[in-house]
Design an enzyme around this catalytic site. Structure first.
Site, mmCIF file in Angstrom:
data_model
loop_
_atom_site.group_PDB
_atom_site.id
_atom_site.type_symbol
_atom_site.label_atom_id
_atom_site.label_comp_id
_atom_site.label_asym_id
_atom_site.label_seq_id
_atom_site.Cartn_x
_atom_site.Cartn_y
_atom_site.Cartn_z
ATOM 1 N N HIS A 26 -2.531 46.648 29.519
ATOM 2 C CA HIS A 26 -2.524 45.114 29.045
ATOM 3 C C HIS A 26 -3.799 45.855 27.905
ATOM 4 O O HIS A 26 -3.314 45.361 26.224
ATOM 5 C CB HIS A 26 -3.270 44.367 29.667
ATOM 6 C CG HIS A 26 -2.849 42.908 28.609
ATOM 7 N ND1 HIS A 26 -2.117 41.716 28.539
ATOM 8 C CD2 HIS A 26 -4.060 42.079 28.377
ATOM 9 C CE1 HIS A 26 -2.419 40.728 28.246
ATOM 10 N NE2 HIS A 26 -3.936 41.490 27.318
ATOM 11 N N GLU A 27 -4.929 45.682 28.189
ATOM 12 C CA GLU A 27 -6.479 46.038 26.768
ATOM 13 C C GLU A 27 -6.185 47.294 26.587
ATOM 14 O O GLU A 27 -5.638 47.276 24.909
ATOM 15 C CB GLU A 27 -7.549 45.391 28.131
ATOM 16 C CG GLU A 27 -7.556 44.001 28.912
ATOM 17 C CD GLU A 27 -7.222 42.958 28.111
ATOM 18 O OE1 GLU A 27 -7.877 43.106 26.666
ATOM 19 O OE2 GLU A 27 -7.690 41.769 28.446
ATOM 20 N N HIS B 76 -3.667 45.967 23.460
ATOM 21 C CA HIS B 76 -4.131 45.321 22.414
ATOM 22 C C HIS B 76 -5.259 46.856 21.147
ATOM 23 O O HIS B 76 -4.599 46.552 20.548
ATOM 24 C CB HIS B 76 -5.629 44.148 23.012
ATOM 25 C CG HIS B 76 -5.111 43.269 23.213
ATOM 26 N ND1 HIS B 76 -4.079 42.472 22.386
ATOM 27 C CD2 HIS B 76 -5.678 41.915 24.258
ATOM 28 C CE1 HIS B 76 -4.079 41.365 23.636
ATOM 29 N NE2 HIS B 76 -4.619 41.343 24.383
ATOM 30 N N HIS C 179 -2.648 48.091 19.375
ATOM 31 C CA HIS C 179 -2.110 46.898 17.699
ATOM 32 C C HIS C 179 -2.671 47.570 17.209
ATOM 33 O O HIS C 179 -2.863 47.551 15.899
ATOM 34 C CB HIS C 179 -2.560 46.185 18.638
ATOM 35 C CG HIS C 179 -1.547 45.101 18.003
ATOM 36 N ND1 HIS C 179 -1.310 43.557 18.306
ATOM 37 C CD2 HIS C 179 -0.825 45.156 17.165
ATOM 38 C CE1 HIS C 179 -0.817 43.179 17.010
ATOM 39 N NE2 HIS C 179 -0.794 43.741 15.983
HETATM 40 ZN ZN ZN Z 1 -4.828 39.826 26.128
#
Ligand code: ZN
Length: 715
Positions: free
Chosen positions: A496-497, A500, A503
């Protein structure tokens, strides 16, 4: 969670620092490789106050120059000029954010308390500058006739919107009151965070004997022993008051008395009636937020916060939460019935008194049900989940989907010896893409949880600037030289991190304010949640989920079991999340009434029909997302909003040839990851998917019934 950089910050009474730039290393431009890197080795806490004050003064002087420009307002002399007005402050803010979240100390906390209101006042000084706002408004009014690129038009719109939303059009008295409120809130947020951190650090449970460890797997025992040793309790075991320590303890400890103790301690953070109690602070925060919303012309804080989100209104966000609440609660009752049956068998067999499943029993009996129903033991999985191997798995995914290679670098300063740095390069062109800092372990002074942070955003309007991003988590360091084994959930959080981070790394825009993760709050969790879907792919598991002793890949039967159990415990996960999201929205829809947080939480949950076996994932007194800043306030719903997109987007890969389809990945990068905030998120999503998202995939993902004539929650 995403930690937003301290960008577009804050100042009040500008005390021009006595130190000059050359005396304070925090004010220096970054030097070294890759366009410069943060000089983390030069930072001393004593530098922060003078650096922040000098940087704010410099930014204000730049803003005044823009506002007083005799030339007529243009995109270049106003909007673009603003993009470079706070470069020094952005750099100092990076150091400040890193120290606040990962290197916190009593000495630093004093600086935070001093500076938080000043930073808030700084932001107000900028947005309340009337001459500046008049120029922005003029450029905005002429945006369609000034030959601007679409990205430039978007930036003008964003600046104008942000200024208006921050009160640029209010009269002088209202502006003054607004600034008072913002400064008071900044102080309250700091106090709130420091209280949670204090309760996390001050309540360590030290276990004295083997009997206290009953049920705990070896990996947990050795981590607990290492944690105790590093806190001066050699030969004992320490259970830290953090999520990464609490969750596995509750899942495995056979000692119901200790489970209750660990659970109670964790969910009492900020709620102990002592000097670190957050209830009074919350009541004041809510009051001030309600008053501010009214001043700004909104019904409530929630209406103000959601206006520039994808959901647009609290009603639409609430509608989504409520659509999922009822099936999730129904699932919890089924889960509890399964657990109670096992508990009853156990007590009958042992001839002991019947127990009723309580909140501190949920994870423990859930494990037993998982074993009974799916023949799946988390402990069987964990030996295959080595932290460093999974990191390599993330790099593999980044290579396949984004064409990134990760190369370790040593010539870059770090703020703690635990931090490692990789250079990210484009696989095809070998061009430098950015830097990725990895800070995986828990330590005193580091807040719990996991988050991504951008030290510098990608941009190119003056020159090519590459991004610097970091991933942070709180894994408990094992014995030296031993691999760190993590849970499946923690592995998902890592992906998940990293989503980011990707992104940020994929960003391909011109202006820093539109770069990378600077998107709507209920959109920013979409790329990160989507990346979690690559963890269970065979390509990752076969190559990177390797047994820490034998080196063998995780067996296919075990993977099949994981897949069969994928929807297991979704009732619990969804309800603990939704309860927090609903309380957050309802607290901020209540308006300016007096609120007793404990009573509000209790009464609201009772009215919702909260199952008594579950507690909110983040109880109000420890709800950092909501009360450590404005960022996620009235915005915790964002995770579900984004997950609706996530589930729908994951199905695009399934339909388009699988998770490693280069064609679908390219569309994802082009329309979602690379564009930052240069396009409206709904448009970006539509360009990727060919249509708006629907709620159906989310419900399928969680094993809930798909509503007939399902309405998309995310149009
Ligand atoms: Zn998050």
């Amino acid at each position: 969670m995403l930690k937003l950089a301290l960008l577009t910050l804050a100042l009040g009474a500008v005390v021009v620092a006595t130190a000059t730039a050359t005396e304070n290393p925090l004010l220096e431009p970054w030097s070294g490789p890759h366009g410069g890197v943060p000089a983390f080795d030069k930072v001393e806490v004593a530098h922060f106050q003078t650096a922040l004050e000098a940087a704010m003064a410099e930014a204000l002087a730049n803003v005044d120059t823009i506002a007083d420009d005799p030339a007529p307002p243009s995109f270049d002399n106003t909007i673009a000029a603003l993009e470079r007005a706070s470069r020094t402050l952005d750099r100092v803010g990076t150091y400040f954010g890193v120290w606040s979240s990962t290197m916190n100390s009593p000495e630093f906390q004093a600086v935070e308390r001093e500076m938080a209101p000043k930073l808030a006042a700084f932001t107000d000084r900028v947005v309340q500058n009337e001459k500046l706002f008049a120029r922005i408004a003029a450029v905005y009014a002429a945006r369609e006739s000034s030959d601007l690129t679409p990205e430039q038009q978007r930036l003008v719109w964003l600046d104008d919107t942000n200024f208006v939303r921050a009160g640029a059009q209010l009269d002088a008295a209202a502006k003054a009151r607004l600034s008072e409120i913002n400064q008071e809130l900044a102080g309250l947020y700091t106090e709130f965070s420091q209280n949670v951190l204090a309760d996390e650090e001050n309540y360590v449970l030290v276990l004295e004997s083997e009997a206290d460890l009953a049920g705990l797997p070896e990996s947990l025992r050795s981590a607990a022993a290492a944690a105790a040793a590093s806190r001066g309790h050699e030969g004992k075991w320490a259970i830290l008051n953090t999520r990464s320590s609490m969750e596995p303890f509750l899942a495995y400890s056979d000692r119901r008395d200790l489970r209750e103790k660990v659970w109670t301690t964790y969910f009492s953070r900020g709620d102990n009636g002592d000097e670190h109690d957050n209830n009074a602070l919350i009541a004041r925060i809510l009051k001030r937020r309600a008053e501010r919303a009214k001043l700004l012309g909104y019904a409530t804080h929630a209406h103000w916060r959601l206006e520039d989100s994808m959901a647009k209104t609290p009603e639409r966000a609430m509608q989504l939460l409520e659509a999922v609440w009822t099936p999730a609660v129904a699932r919890v009752h089924e889960e509890v019935a399964d657990m109670q049956a096992i508990a009853d068998q156990e007590t009958t067999a042992a001839g002991t008194a019947r127990i009723t499943v309580a909140p501190w029993d949920y994870r423990y009996y859930a494990e037993k049900v998982r074993k009974a129903k799916y023949d799946l033991d988390e402990n069987e999985v964990k030996p295959y989940l080595q932290l460093e191997k999974l990191r390599e798995g993330m790099f593999f995914v980044a290579g396949e989907l984004f064409g990134f290679d990760f190369v370790p670098v040593a010539n870059v300063a770090v703020y703690h010896p635990d931090v490692r740095v990789w250079e990210v390069v484009d696989r095809a062109s070998r061009a430098h893409v950015g830097l990725w800092y990895f800070d995986p372990y828990a330590r005193p002074g580091k807040r719990s949880g996991a988050w991504m942070n951008a030290y510098r955003n990608q941009e190119r309007f003056e020159r090519e600037v590459t991004t610097i991003v970091s991933n942070n988590s709180n894994f408990v360091k094992g014995a030296p030289g031993e691999p760190i084994l993590i849970s499946w959930t923690d592995a998902e959080t890592m992906f998940h991190e990293f989503g980011h981070a990707l992104h940020g790394l994929s960003s391909n825009v011109t202006y820093p304010a539109l770069s990378g993760t600077a998107v709507a709050r209920d959109y920013v969790e979409f790329p990160s949640q989507l990346l979690e879907h690559w963890l269970p792919t065979p390509e990752v598991l076969d190559r990177f989920a390797l047994h820490h002793e034998s080196g063998r890949p995780i067996p296919a039967e075990l993977v099949a079991k994981i897949e069969r159990a994928a929807k297991f415990n979704e009732g619990f996960k969804t309800v603990e999340y939704l309860a927090s999201a609903l309380i957050d929205l309802k607290l901020h829809l209540a308006g300016g009434v007096d609120i007793d947080p404990d009573a509000f939480e209790r009464d609201t949950l009772a009215a919702l029909g909260m199952p008594r076996e579950i507690v909110m994932r983040h109880r109000t007194p420890q709800f950092m997302h909501v009360f450590s800043g404005d960022g996620y306030s009235a915005g915790y719903y964002s995770y579900l909003w984004a997950d609706t997109l996530t589930a729908d987007a994951a199905e695009a890969f399934v339909e388009g040839g699988g998770f490693y389809s280069h064609e679908v990945a390219k569309r994802l990068v082009d329309h979602v990851f690379a564009v930052g905030n240069t396009v409206d998120p709904a448009d970006g999503y539509r360009a990727f998917r060919g249509r708006d998202a629907k709620i159906d995939a989310l419900m399928r993902d969680r094993g809930f019934p798909v509503p007939a004539a399902a309405e998309s929650g995310t149009r």
